[in-house]
Each structure stands twice: as C-alpha cells, then as structure tokens.
Design a protein around this motif. Structure first.
Motif, mmCIF file in Angstrom:
data_model
loop_
_atom_site.group_PDB
_atom_site.id
_atom_site.type_symbol
_atom_site.label_atom_id
_atom_site.label_comp_id
_atom_site.label_asym_id
_atom_site.label_seq_id
_atom_site.Cartn_x
_atom_site.Cartn_y
_atom_site.Cartn_z
ATOM 1 N N PRO A 64 0.797 -1.237 0.000
ATOM 2 C CA PRO A 64 0.000 0.000 0.000
ATOM 3 C C PRO A 64 0.826 1.283 0.000
ATOM 4 C CG PRO A 64 -1.046 -1.606 1.398
ATOM 5 C CD PRO A 64 0.262 -2.218 0.961
ATOM 6 N N VAL A 65 1.859 1.353 0.865
ATOM 7 C CA VAL A 65 2.643 2.600 0.895
ATOM 8 C C VAL A 65 3.343 2.831 -0.443
ATOM 9 C CG1 VAL A 65 4.847 1.651 1.788
ATOM 10 C CG2 VAL A 65 4.138 3.996 2.379
ATOM 11 N N GLY A 66 3.688 1.752 -1.154
ATOM 12 C CA GLY A 66 4.267 1.886 -2.479
ATOM 13 C C GLY A 66 3.246 2.384 -3.487
ATOM 14 N N GLN A 67 2.019 1.907 -3.364
ATOM 15 C CA GLN A 67 0.951 2.332 -4.263
ATOM 16 C C GLN A 67 0.606 3.808 -4.040
ATOM 17 O OE1 GLN A 67 -1.894 -0.660 -3.148
ATOM 18 N NE2 GLN A 67 -0.755 -2.281 -4.189
ATOM 19 N N TYR A 68 0.615 4.232 -2.770
ATOM 20 C CA TYR A 68 0.379 5.653 -2.485
ATOM 21 C C TYR A 68 1.515 6.498 -3.067
ATOM 22 C CZ TYR A 68 -3.194 4.078 0.846
ATOM 23 O OH TYR A 68 -4.289 3.507 1.417
#
Length: 277
Positions: free
Chosen positions: A165-169
């Motif tokens: 998720p933090v990579g997608q954000y």
C-alpha cells in the motif's frame, strides 16, 4: 538419629514433589479454555498492536493474540494460500477488496470470498509523509522539493514495492508530480522496500536522502517529517479490518475487533498518528 534424618528428608522431598505437581497443574489449568486468535496486520501497526495486546490481556485474559505483521499484499497472498488467520487488518482497501466477494469485479478479479462481510469495518486513517534522515543532508523541505530533486537526479529516494500500500500511495504521488517511476528507478534514483518498515529503515540508516512512509512509522522511528501528502496527491489512507470466513473463533475475533474501536485502544493508535475514521 540417623533414621530420623532419613525419614525427614524423604518427607521433605515428597512434599516438594507434591508442590511442584500442584504448580504444574495450576499452570495447565490457566491454559484450559484459552482461545488463541491469529491476527494478520499491516507492518505499520506493529508497535501499536503489541501495546494493545497487553491491554487486551487484562480485558480478556482467556484470549491469546498471535500477530503476523507484514505488507498487506504479502498478508493477502498468505490468506489466499490458506494460512490460518482470524482477523485481517490491511493498510489499504485494495488488499481487503481482493479477498471480499462483495467488492467490484474490477478489484476482486479472482472472485475470492474470504471476508465475513458483516464484520468488515474501516478502522483507522493514517497519513502518508515524506521523511528524511537526521540532519536532512539534502535540505528537502517538501514533496515539491523531492520532485525537483528527483527530476534533477540529485537525490536517492526510498519507496515501497508496487504490491505494498505505501508503495501504491507513492506511485500516485509520483504521478501527481508527473514523474516517471520506471525512468527514475532505472537511473538509480529510487530504492524499494518490501514493506513500510524496510523503507523506514533505509531512511533511519541514511542510506537514502528521503523516503515516503506513514506518519506512524516516522513517529516510531523518531524520524523528521518534512511534508504530508494531500488527498489530491494520493487519496485517503484507510485501514479496513475484518473477521475471515475461515476463522473457527468468529465470536472471539469479532469481540477483538470491537475492542479496537474503544477509547482505550484508540488512545494507543492516536498517540502515534493514527486517527479514527
């Protein structure tokens, strides 16, 4: 006299053995009826949930919590492959949706049905931040500074993998600033982490000039936050939670989810930067 000593010693040893046996039996008795819940949770919740576990032990002494912390993408895959899990708490809606039969087919492309739909809640909100090592050697003060420095090729930035998720954000933030991730990666200006903790470590160790992580991880690692991402940059960071259909302890799992919404549990989350949805 000698016989009396032998008798006394034998009696003492017998009493000791009885006491030990009683102690062992008492220890066993304490474990009788204990329920063990397995919680799969995003790595960014490690410190808070471990603290909450201590509090919950006083509320429900007959419930033992076992945690598996990792990136939400990894946890989703483990659940899909049959790992034993009672409660899943994701750092992004996408990973929960991929397991939820009620989610749109465009997200749950495999039509997976792992989520007990009546239990799913939006538990917490986090914030995506830009963090720098101690001393901020490259004097980065904002996401705009980060964008300019990446464009000029003067910094190395850490971000999460695309399945995290933090990579997608972070990918959304790069798109917002019209930056080409593949080009930046191939030119050696991006490094990656398999979860947010790995990205945080790279910033803490100053092996990069900045990194995109959650404010909760920056707080836990005592890192300097120079900017917060707006909703225009990457949307809201919502943590959904749910009991899984495969759980054989749904009542206990549901009770734990209910506890996470209490003022006592929320106080632990809020002191590191989470907020109630």
């Amino acid at each position: 006299m000698k016989k009396l000593l032998i008798v006394a010693l034998a009696l003492f040893m017998a009493l000791g053995a009885t006491a030990c046996g009683t102690s062992s039996e008492n220890a066993d008795d304490k474990n009788v009826g204990q329920t063990e819940l397995t919680i799969f949770a995003a790595a960014s919740m490690t410190e808070t949930l471990e603290e909450i576990a201590d509090l919950y032990a006083k509320v429900e002494p007959n419930v033992k919590l076992t945690f598996n912390f990792d990136s939400s993408g990894t946890l989703k895959t483990q659940i899909q492959e049959g790992a034993e899990c009672d409660v899943f708490i994701s750092a992004g809606q996408k990973q929960m949706d991929q397991l939820d039969i009620t989610a749109p087919d465009t997200v749950n492309t495999e039509k997976l049905d792992f989520v007990e739909k009546t239990t799913r809640i939006n538990l917490l909100e986090n914030r995506v931040t830009l963090a720098v090592p101690n001393g901020n050697p490259k004097n980065i003060k904002s996401f705009s500074d980060m964008s300019d420095a990446l464009s000029n090729g003067t910094i190395l930035m850490a971000m999460g993998n695309s399945d995290v998720p933090v990579g997608q954000y972070t990918q959304k933030i790069l798109e917002y600033f019209k930056l080409d991730e593949k080009e930046l990666a191939s030119s050696g200006h991006l490094t990656y982490g398999t979860n947010v903790k790995e990205v945080t470590t790279q910033v803490s160790e100053a092996s990069v000039d900045c990194g995109v992580i959650y404010c909760t991880d920056a707080f836990s690692a005592n890192l300097t936050i120079v900017d917060y991402a707006t909703t225009d940059m990457c949307g809201q960071v919502i943590y959904p939670a749910a009991v899984l259909k495969a759980s054989t302890k749904k009542e206990a799992a549901g009770a734990f989810l209910d506890y996470l919404k209490t003022d006592e549990a929320m106080a632990v989350f809020e002191k590191v930067g989470f907020s109630k949805v």
